[in-house]
Design an enzyme around this catalytic site. Structure first.
Site, PDB file in Angstrom:
ATOM      1  N   TYR A 259     -90.295 -54.715  23.537  1.00  0.00           N
ATOM      2  CA  TYR A 259     -91.254 -55.747  23.184  1.00  0.00           C
ATOM      3  C   TYR A 259     -92.649 -55.165  23.028  1.00  0.00           C
ATOM      4  CZ  TYR A 259     -94.215 -59.763  23.089  1.00  0.00           C
ATOM      5  OH  TYR A 259     -95.143 -60.676  22.696  1.00  0.00           O
TER       6      TYR A 259
ATOM      7  N   LYS B  25     -95.503 -60.080  18.869  1.00  0.00           N
ATOM      8  CA  LYS B  25     -94.724 -61.101  18.177  1.00  0.00           C
ATOM      9  C   LYS B  25     -94.603 -60.782  16.694  1.00  0.00           C
ATOM     10  CE  LYS B  25     -93.362 -64.535  18.987  1.00  0.00           C
ATOM     11  NZ  LYS B  25     -91.908 -64.638  18.975  1.00  0.00           N
TER      12      LYS B  25
ATOM     13  N   ASP C 174    -101.442 -58.593  14.153  1.00  0.00           N
ATOM     14  CA  ASP C 174    -102.237 -58.939  15.338  1.00  0.00           C
ATOM     15  C   ASP C 174    -102.823 -57.638  15.844  1.00  0.00           C
ATOM     16  OD1 ASP C 174    -103.184 -59.425  17.867  1.00  0.00           O
ATOM     17  OD2 ASP C 174    -101.428 -60.551  18.551  1.00  0.00           O
TER      18      ASP C 174
HETATM   19  C1  F6R Z   1     -96.597 -64.858  22.605  1.00  0.00           C
HETATM   20  C2  F6R Z   1     -97.876 -64.347  23.063  1.00  0.00           C
HETATM   21  C3  F6R Z   1     -98.367 -64.752  24.391  1.00  0.00           C
HETATM   22  C4  F6R Z   1     -98.200 -63.626  25.377  1.00  0.00           C
HETATM   23  C5  F6R Z   1     -98.651 -64.027  26.792  1.00  0.00           C
HETATM   24  C6  F6R Z   1     -98.571 -62.880  27.789  1.00  0.00           C
HETATM   25  O1  F6R Z   1     -96.397 -64.434  21.326  1.00  0.00           O
HETATM   26  O2  F6R Z   1     -98.513 -63.558  22.407  1.00  0.00           O
HETATM   27  O3  F6R Z   1     -97.741 -65.924  24.837  1.00  0.00           O
HETATM   28  O4  F6R Z   1     -96.864 -63.196  25.421  1.00  0.00           O
HETATM   29  O5  F6R Z   1     -99.983 -64.474  26.756  1.00  0.00           O
HETATM   30  O6  F6R Z   1     -99.283 -61.831  27.273  1.00  0.00           O
HETATM   31  P1  F6R Z   1     -99.474 -60.434  27.997  1.00  0.00           P
HETATM   32  O7  F6R Z   1     -98.097 -59.931  28.371  1.00  0.00           O
HETATM   33  O8  F6R Z   1    -100.151 -59.608  26.968  1.00  0.00           O
HETATM   34  O9  F6R Z   1    -100.319 -60.699  29.220  1.00  0.00           O
HETATM   35 MG    MG Z   2    -101.694 -61.082  20.401  1.00  0.00          MG
HETATM   36 MG    MG Z   3     -99.741 -63.966  16.902  1.00  0.00          MG
END
Ligand code: F6R
Ligand code: MG
Ligand code: MG
Length: 369
Positions: free
Chosen positions: A233, A236, A18
């Site tokens: 973290y 993913k 990603d």
């Molecule tokens: C899960 C994922 C999304 C983000 C969520 C918050 O794998 O990629 O659910 O965790 O959109 O994202 P941030 O913390 O980048 O605002």
């Molecule tokens: Mg992403």
């Molecule tokens: Mg992904």
């Protein structure tokens, strides 16, 4: 010149990352896909034999065939360069999470441990080789434990285990303890219960490879855990895997069958929720509802001397409409629980949590019972 006549071996490398997406963690930009296609195409007849570029949600997926074997520095470098260039485009366009899976600034010979997910196998091609690539988004590496077990060890799924003498001996499963950095191999059907006692614990154990009893590779899955690699973290660990099908292996229809009955896996919103894995076509891999529900795409290729023909977009078949409907129903049911378990994952499995700070703040207010 001395010519060595041996069976040519083909390596299939599926490497994903990603590196940024449009409008949230939703969709890789076409510009990035075009750049990736072009960069890989330039290597056809040189480093690569063939390639196919796709995406599942916010993950860019590079499928490459070559003769360099698994873990080739040159192949991994090529993938890394594509990801770096993609991250640059993502930054220019202001895409979300640009470069999120590239955990290092410099390539050091192998993308393993640097963020991208990898599934690679070196095979002696059969006269009509069938290889299926699966790619998931908003889920985790061990989401493939259940389907891999069903495909290679459950005769209620795979009729060939009973009906085909070539499958009747069963398969070997290589299981990784992703927290303990160790591995173990099980024979099925002999050790089915021992195998199941581990692989049901999806936060600890992930099936890495499946082999025929004679030793040929049958399947390989990415088991990289991005959040563990970085110690915090950072993104993913959305998985990918390769499975060989037909004539001595499960049929294509047996390989996709487990996905017709949606099951619950960890991932979804903020990598902290349980939800159904929804099988979709390439074009429908845009997880939006509560950043999901988690998606999987499956592409089936024919392979000849490394040349890819296809793919067939397996889950575009209308016979998976019912699975999608059921997955949506499960998604509604799980969402009903909001911030409660079992929708919410237990503390150790959540990828986002404010629990330590909250417990610290409340520390003085707790009284002995
Ligand atoms: C899960 C994922 C999304 C983000 C969520 C918050 O794998 O990629 O659910 O965790 O959109 O994202 P941030 O913390 O980048 O605002
Ligand atoms: Mg992403
Ligand atoms: Mg992904």
């Amino acid at each position: 010149m001395l010519k060595i006549y041996g069976k040519m071996k083909t390596t299939i490398s599926l490497i994903k990352a990603d590196i940024g997406s449009i409008g949230g963690h939703v969709k890789v930009h076409e510009k990035i896909m075009d750049m990736a296609r072009e960069k890989l195409r330039k290597e056809h007849g040189k480093l690569l034999i063939d390639s196919y570029v796709t995406r599942c949600g916010d993950d860019l997926e590079l499928l490459m065939t070559h003769t360099k074997g698994v873990n080739s520095e040159k192949i991994h470098k090529l993938a890394w360069d594509v990801f770096e260039e993609g991250a640059k485009i993502a930054k220019e366009l202001g895409l979300y999470g640009a470069g999120q899976d590239l955990l290092s600034d410099a390539f050091s010979g192998n993308v393993r441990g640097m963020g991208p997910g990898i599934a690679e196998m070196e095979i002696e091609e059969r006269p009509a080789e069938v290889v299926i690539a699966f790619m998931g988004d908003k889920t985790e590496a061990s989401a493939f434990n259940l389907p891999l077990f069903e495909i290679f060890a459950n005769p209620f799924n795979t009729a060939g285990l009973i009906l085909d003498p070539k499958l009747h001996d069963g398969f070997k499963f290589e299981v990784h303890d992703v927290k303990g950095s160790r591995k173990i191999i099980f024979d099925t059907p002999e050790e089915t219960y021992d195998l199941l006692s581990l692989i049901g614990l999806t936060d600890i154990y992930a099936i890495k490879r499946v082999y025929k009893k004679s030793g040929e590779i049958a399947a390989v899955a990415s088991t990289e855990k991005v959040n563990l690699i970085a110690g915090r973290y950072v993104g993913k660990d959305d998985p990918c895997m390769l499975i060989r099908a037909q004539s001595g292996y499960p049929a294509t229809g047996e390989v996709v069958e487990p996905f017709s009955k949606p099951f619950l896996i960890a991932g979804w919103m903020r990598g902290s929720h349980r939800g159904p894995l929804m099988p979709v076509s390439e074009k429908d891999a845009n997880p939006t509802r509560f950043d999901g529900p988690p998606r999987i795409i499956g592409l089936s290729f024919s392979l000849k001397k490394g040349k890819l023909t296809g793919p067939v977009d397996l889950f575009s078949d209308v016979s998976f409409d019912e699975a999608r409907r059921k997955a949506n129903e499960l998604a509604y049911y799980m969402r009903r629980h909001g911030p409660f378990q079992p929708h919410l994952l237990p503390p150790g499995e959540m990828e986002y949590t404010t629990l330590p700070q909250i417990l610290k703040k409340l520390e003085d207010r707790f009284e002995k019972l």
